[in-house]
Each structure stands twice: as C-alpha cells, then as structure tokens.
Design an enzyme around this catalytic site. Structure first.
Site, PDB file in Angstrom:
ATOM      1  N   CYS A 240       0.623  -3.262   2.095  1.00  0.00           N
ATOM      2  CA  CYS A 240      -0.177  -3.337   3.321  1.00  0.00           C
ATOM      3  C   CYS A 240       0.583  -2.883   4.566  1.00  0.00           C
ATOM      4  O   CYS A 240      -0.042  -2.511   5.553  1.00  0.00           O
ATOM      5  CB  CYS A 240      -0.708  -4.757   3.501  1.00  0.00           C
ATOM      6  N   GLU A 375      -4.600   0.609  -1.497  1.00  0.00           N
ATOM      7  CA  GLU A 375      -5.620  -0.434  -1.695  1.00  0.00           C
ATOM      8  C   GLU A 375      -6.812  -0.274  -0.754  1.00  0.00           C
ATOM      9  O   GLU A 375      -7.392  -1.243  -0.289  1.00  0.00           O
ATOM     10  CB  GLU A 375      -4.966  -1.817  -1.517  1.00  0.00           C
TER      11      GLU A 375
END
Length: 658
Positions: A240, A375
C-alpha cells in the site's frame, strides 16, 4: 470384572490397530517430467510496514537523521542552545541544527538520539558515525559519545571522541567508534565543544559490519535471514505504500536514488492507517531506496520485482476516482516505469543507466519483471493500466508485466479483475489472500481448474490468519504448507508466490502475522518462515505427477487430511516428495516411486509440533524448527517405496537421489 485387564486389552487393541492400519498409498511417476517449476516460484515480498525498513532491515541506527520529520527534532532530545534552520546544503533535505554556546561555562549545548528503542551495540564491534558539518566562525568542535543513560556507573559515556570542524563550508566527517561492551539501550550524544557555533546535518550511525559490509547497508542478521530462504523473486517496495494515502505521499522511486543526504523523507502510509495502532513517528528516510533494493536482490540471488504506481492513491482510503491522477496527466507515471527499466537495465550511455553506474553498479541489474499498480480494482484501474502496458511493450517487449485483480481471492470484484487483465494482456495477475484456516485447508486445489491459457498467476501476498488468533502460531503455518502443495502441483499456472508481510518489530507492529520478528538486537523466524524455506530449498525443476487412487492428494474426501506434491530436481538428480498431515492421528503412508528401483536413502526434513498455539519468540527463537534425518526407502517389487508414518499435524520433505 477386572477393569485393569479390560483397560490394558483396549490399549493393546488400539496400538495393534494403529500398527496394522492400511497405509495411504501414493504413486509418483518419476520417469516423466511435468511442468517446469520457475526459479521465481518461492520468493519474498518486502513492504515498509511494522518498521520493516527504517528501524528494521535498513542498517541506520538513528531516528530522523536529517531533521526532516514534520516535527524537526522528533527522535532527538536537545538541551542548551539548539536551533533548527532550513537553508542547508541539500535541496530536498534543507533542515539542519545549529549548536551554539549556552551562555554560561557550566551549561552544555547538545543533543542525543536513542534510535529505535535503544541503540544496540556489541562488544568489540565498530560503528561508523558520519555527519555533515560546518563551523559558523570558521573552526569549531564537537564531542561525540556513546552513553548509557541508565547506568549505575559514574560516567554515562563509555565511548568519547572529539571532532574538529575545520571549515566554514559544509563538509562530510566520519568517526569509527568501537564499543567496549554489549548494550541494547545505548544512546548517541553530541556536545558542543567550545564556544564557536557548529552546524550539523545528516547525522548517521551504522554498524561497520552490515550485510556484505556495505556502507549504506542492511542489518546483517535480518538480511542473512532473507538470503537463507533462497528466494527466487524479491517484490518491493510494497504494498500500500506504493499508492500512499494520497498521491502526494505515494512512493516515488526517483526520490530514493542518488546521495542519501539528498533523499527526501516521506510520510509512511502505515503511520496511521491502522487506527488501533498508530505510529506518529513512522516516516520513510528512503535510505533503503531502489538502488539498494536491486542490489539486495542481487546479493540474495533473487529476481527483482519492483511495483510502481499506476496513477492511483490507496483505494481503501479514497472511495472515488477524484483522488487519482486524471487520464490526461498520466504520462509522467508511465515515464517513471520506462525510466526505471532504463535505470535497471540501460547501459552507461543512457540517462538513467549512467545514474546507476554513478551509484556504483555499472553492470545492469537484468530486470525481467515489473508490476504496475498494487491491489487496485474496477474501472479506475482498468482504464489506467492499458497505456502503461502499451508503452512498456513498445519499448521493452521482453519485460513481463504484472497486473492485479484486487484485494480478494474470489467474488465479483475478483472475476472482474481477471477478465480485465486478460483483455489488457498482462503476463501475470497478482492475487492476494489473507484468509482463514478453513480457507487454506480447502483451497489446495484452487489452481487445478485454472485456464492454462492467458495470464499466469503471481500469489503476491498471502498468509493464513487463524480463526480468532491473528498471530504467528504453528497451526496456521501448517495449513500454509498444505496449501502450497497446490501451488507446486500447478507450476504451469503459478509462476511465483510470496508470503506477506515479511518483517515486524515486536514493539512497533501494525499488522500480523509476519514472517520474521525482531527488536533492536535480536530476531526470530516464525514457523511460517521455515515452511517457506523448506519449499524454496526443495523446489526442484519440474513437477512430478503424484496421486492417491488417481486423484491429487489435496485433503480430499478419503485422504485423511493428507496433502502432497512431488518434483524432480534435474540439477542433482533428486526426487522430492512433500507430505503434510493436517489430521489429528498418525498416518502410515506408502509412496511408490515409479521409475526408480532398488533400496535408496531419503534425506528428510520434518516440521512438527503438538501444541497448535505454539510459536517461536525472542526468548525461544528455535522452539519450533525443522529437523533433518534419513530414511531407508525399500526396494519394492516394481519400484522404490517410501514407507513411513507421518505424525499428526506434521510437514515432511523427502529428498531421494534418482
């Protein structure tokens, strides 16, 4: 009635039943190589979460060495006359401190830094202090000390060196400081020596003995643990943090190369992403940057796999497309990908290849893979990825491109992701699954039904999260081992897999379970680490067909909780069989090695434990570790046979020379 006699008879009957239980028969065709198992099959994924980089793998021992945190003196205790200024010699790191006379002979001006939970020093070891300094009046001096703030001895300092600052211009200085003792809670103290003001910038402390003894190197024990896994691929830098909470805090690789003094600090997305475990002082110094990632990949023998931003901020933290870069402004992000490939592979006459050479690596890093986006999901991602793919394909047709199908391993979003990745034409699709024990037990055949055409699979992030027990413990690691037999059996579909996350500080984590835990002085490897290592060290080169009654051994009905896979290693001529017993009883097994004849000796590696909640710790780092041994394989009528009993909840690897 003689109750003792009855009880004894019952126990004997149970023992006899166990002794004469029919073995679970498995057949391995050793004479026909199946799909090749890629060198990249088992690897590692690094993200700067849980203080994995600064305060972890990266060898820097001081917090906020360049005074660039939002609160400029975070990590430093100052006293006397200390001033922060912002017109320093480094454009992207302008802050520095001025130490000035405190106005009285009995007062002191100085500052000290305790690192990440204390500076850990080893007796007889050397530590390299570097700093940039200038004397405001042309000449000045400082005193540098390693101290024990809590000592019962009269002097707190146990190492003291004086340093003369000989110029009114910024200059780099270096001291080597040898510790006379072991100390895990030391601090660095710097005192103004004399009345003349002294300015300091980029104050840095490293062990001289880093991994491979590199000056801007990695903490030796943690990096060695990575090398000992024998990883085939190294994915970095996230995760992330590639996206950032917003585009301003996304990871930008060009900020992480060049002189470390001029690499800007970046807010770490994990500083506050987990609201129950915030870390207000969590920043990325970028000392561990893309050059160091490539170099570490080379040092541990892994293929580098960088992940770059696709023009999107974290979708978990930003619910609509307005947080992302407009399509009309996407070109700089595409150029970042092209420039990175040039940085990694270009010759020294190219712009970015020359920068790599200037950093000390004239030879290319031979990058083969690049991931675009982490993602991400649905339309915001699906419309941004194609121009990246087009540009990379046109300029670097041999580079394999990895896309993503979102954060879940099934469901509508997952299906949309795979459909889009096929249409866009990526080479691999990055799947992530942090799932329950039941999911891992039931998913060993996940890839048996995947299409053999189109993109291949990269299992980029996965870990078994216990039901109500989200920490590293034996049971979840065993189910990961069972699941991985399915990865190996389907090596024609799955080309690489990396457990996540990799590192965690015991006193500063945001996410668990994790593969390797540490504090400022010690580390331990989780049981999941040893599962990964057992697979990577026994990978083989080709899949061998292994069945029980004609079916894959994948915990199916009638297979008593057994999972198994087999591989040939054409390098040393071995056959490798992996068997996992997830049942609660001992299972006798008989493995027919068809194509082999005669008695053989198998080298065995066994991971077993009777306490499902047990885990390794700093205090007991080797509580659960694999044990090696040997086993005689019998000469059957038609083939060599492994006859063995697999204890409950046990993972065993057999390696037999063909």
């Amino acid at each position: 009635m003689n109750l003792r006699l009855i009880a004894g008879a019952a126990a004997l009957a149970a023992a006899l039943t166990s002794s004469f239980a029919q073995p679970r028969v498995m057949d391995v065709d050793t004479g026909k190589n199946g799909a090749p198992i890629q060198k990249t099959m088992y690897g590692i994924f690094f993200e700067d979460i849980n203080y994995g980089a600064d305060g972890g793998l990266y060898g820097e021992m001081l917090v906020n060495r360049s005074f660039e945190f939002k609160q400029s003196l975070t990590g430093w205790t100052t006293f006397g006359n200390v001033n922060v200024k912002d017109d320093g010699p480094f454009e992207r790191c302008p802050h520095y401190v001025e130490l000035a006379w405190p106005g009285h002979a009995d007062r002191l001006t100085g500052m000290q830094n305790s690192g990440y939970g204390g500076i850990s020093l080893k007796q007889g070891e050397d530590y390299r202090l570097t700093l940039w300094a200038k004397a405001a009046e042309g000449e000045g001096g400082i005193k540098v000390e390693l101290i024990d703030q809590l000592t019962d001895s009269e002097p707190q300092a146990f190492v003291t060196q004086e340093l003369k600052i000989t110029s009114g211009e910024w200059k780099k200085y270096e001291l080597i400081m040898r510790s006379p003792k072991n100390d895990t809670e030391a601090s660095l103290r710097i005192l103004l020596n004399g009345k003349a003001p002294v300015c300091l910038e980029h104050v840095s402390l490293f062990p001289v003995k880093t991994f491979k003894n590199r000056k801007n190197g990695m903490r030796a024990d943690l990096a060695q643990a990575l090398a000992d896994m024998h990883p085939g691929v190294f994915r970095f830098p996230g995760g992330c943090i590639v996206e950032g909470a917003d585009l301003q805090t996304r990871y930008q690789w060009k900020n992480t190369i060049g002189p470390v003094e001029n690499r800007p600090v970046n807010e770490n997305r994990w500083q506050y992403a987990m609201k129950s475990r915030i870390s207000p002082d969590y920043y990325q110094s970028y000392g561990l940057g893309f050059f160091e990632y490539f170099q570490l990949s080379e040092d541990i023998g892994a293929e580098p796999l960088p992940v770059l931003n696709v023009g999107m901020a974290c979708q978990f933290q930003n619910k609509d497309d307005s947080a992302n870069v407009p399509m009309s402004e996407l070109q700089p992000y595409i150029q970042d990908c092209l420039d990175l490939i040039e940085f990694a592979n270009g010759d020294t006459t190219t712009t970015w290849g020359r920068k790599r050479a200037e950093m000390g690596h004239p030879a290319p890093f031979n990058l083969k893979y690049i991931a675009v986006g982490n993602e991400q999901w649905e339309e915001p991602y699906f419309k941004r990825l194609p121009p990246f793919v087009k540009a990379i394909r046109e300029k670097y047709p041999d580079i394999k491109i990895i896309g993503t199908c979102g954060p879940a391993p099934e469901g509508e979003m997952f299906e949309h992701g795979w459909k889009a990745m096929r249409e866009i034409g990526v080479d691999l699709v990055d799947e992530h699954y942090y799932k329950s024990e039941e999911w891992f037990r039931n998913s060993s055949m996940r890839y048996d039904s995947y299409s053999r055409k189109g993109p291949k699979v990269f299992a980029g992030e996965y870990a078994c999260h216990g039901d109500g027990k989200k920490w590293n413990h034996y049971e979840t690691s065993l189910y990961e081992a069972a699941f991985m037999t399915g990865l190996e059996r389907n090596a024609d579909v799955v080309l690489m897999a990396t457990y996540a996350p990799l590192f965690a500080r015991v006193d500063a984590w945001q996410w668990r379970p994790d593969l390797i835990w540490f504090d400022n002085a010690r580390m331990f490897k989780s049981v999941s680490y040893y599962v990964q290592q057992m697979y990577a060290c026994n990978k083989g080169t080709n899949v061998l067909k292994l069945t029980m009654n004609g079916k894959p051994v994948a915990g199916q009905q009638g297979q008593a909780g057994l999972y198994a896979s087999a591989a040939a290693d054409n390098g040393d001529g071995s056959v490798i069989v992996k068997v996992v017993n997830t049942g609660k009883t001992t299972q006798p097994v008989s493995v027919n090695l068809k194509g082999m004849k005669g008695e053989r000796t198998a080298q065995t590696t066994t991971l077993t434990c009777t306490d499902m909640d047990a885990e390794n710790t700093l205090e007991e780092p080797e509580k659960i570790v694999p044990k090696t041994g040997t086993l005689t394989c019998k000469a059957g009528k038609k083939c060599t046979v492994i006859e063995d009993e697999i204890a409950p909840m046990t993972f065993r690897v057999y390696r037999i020379k063909k």
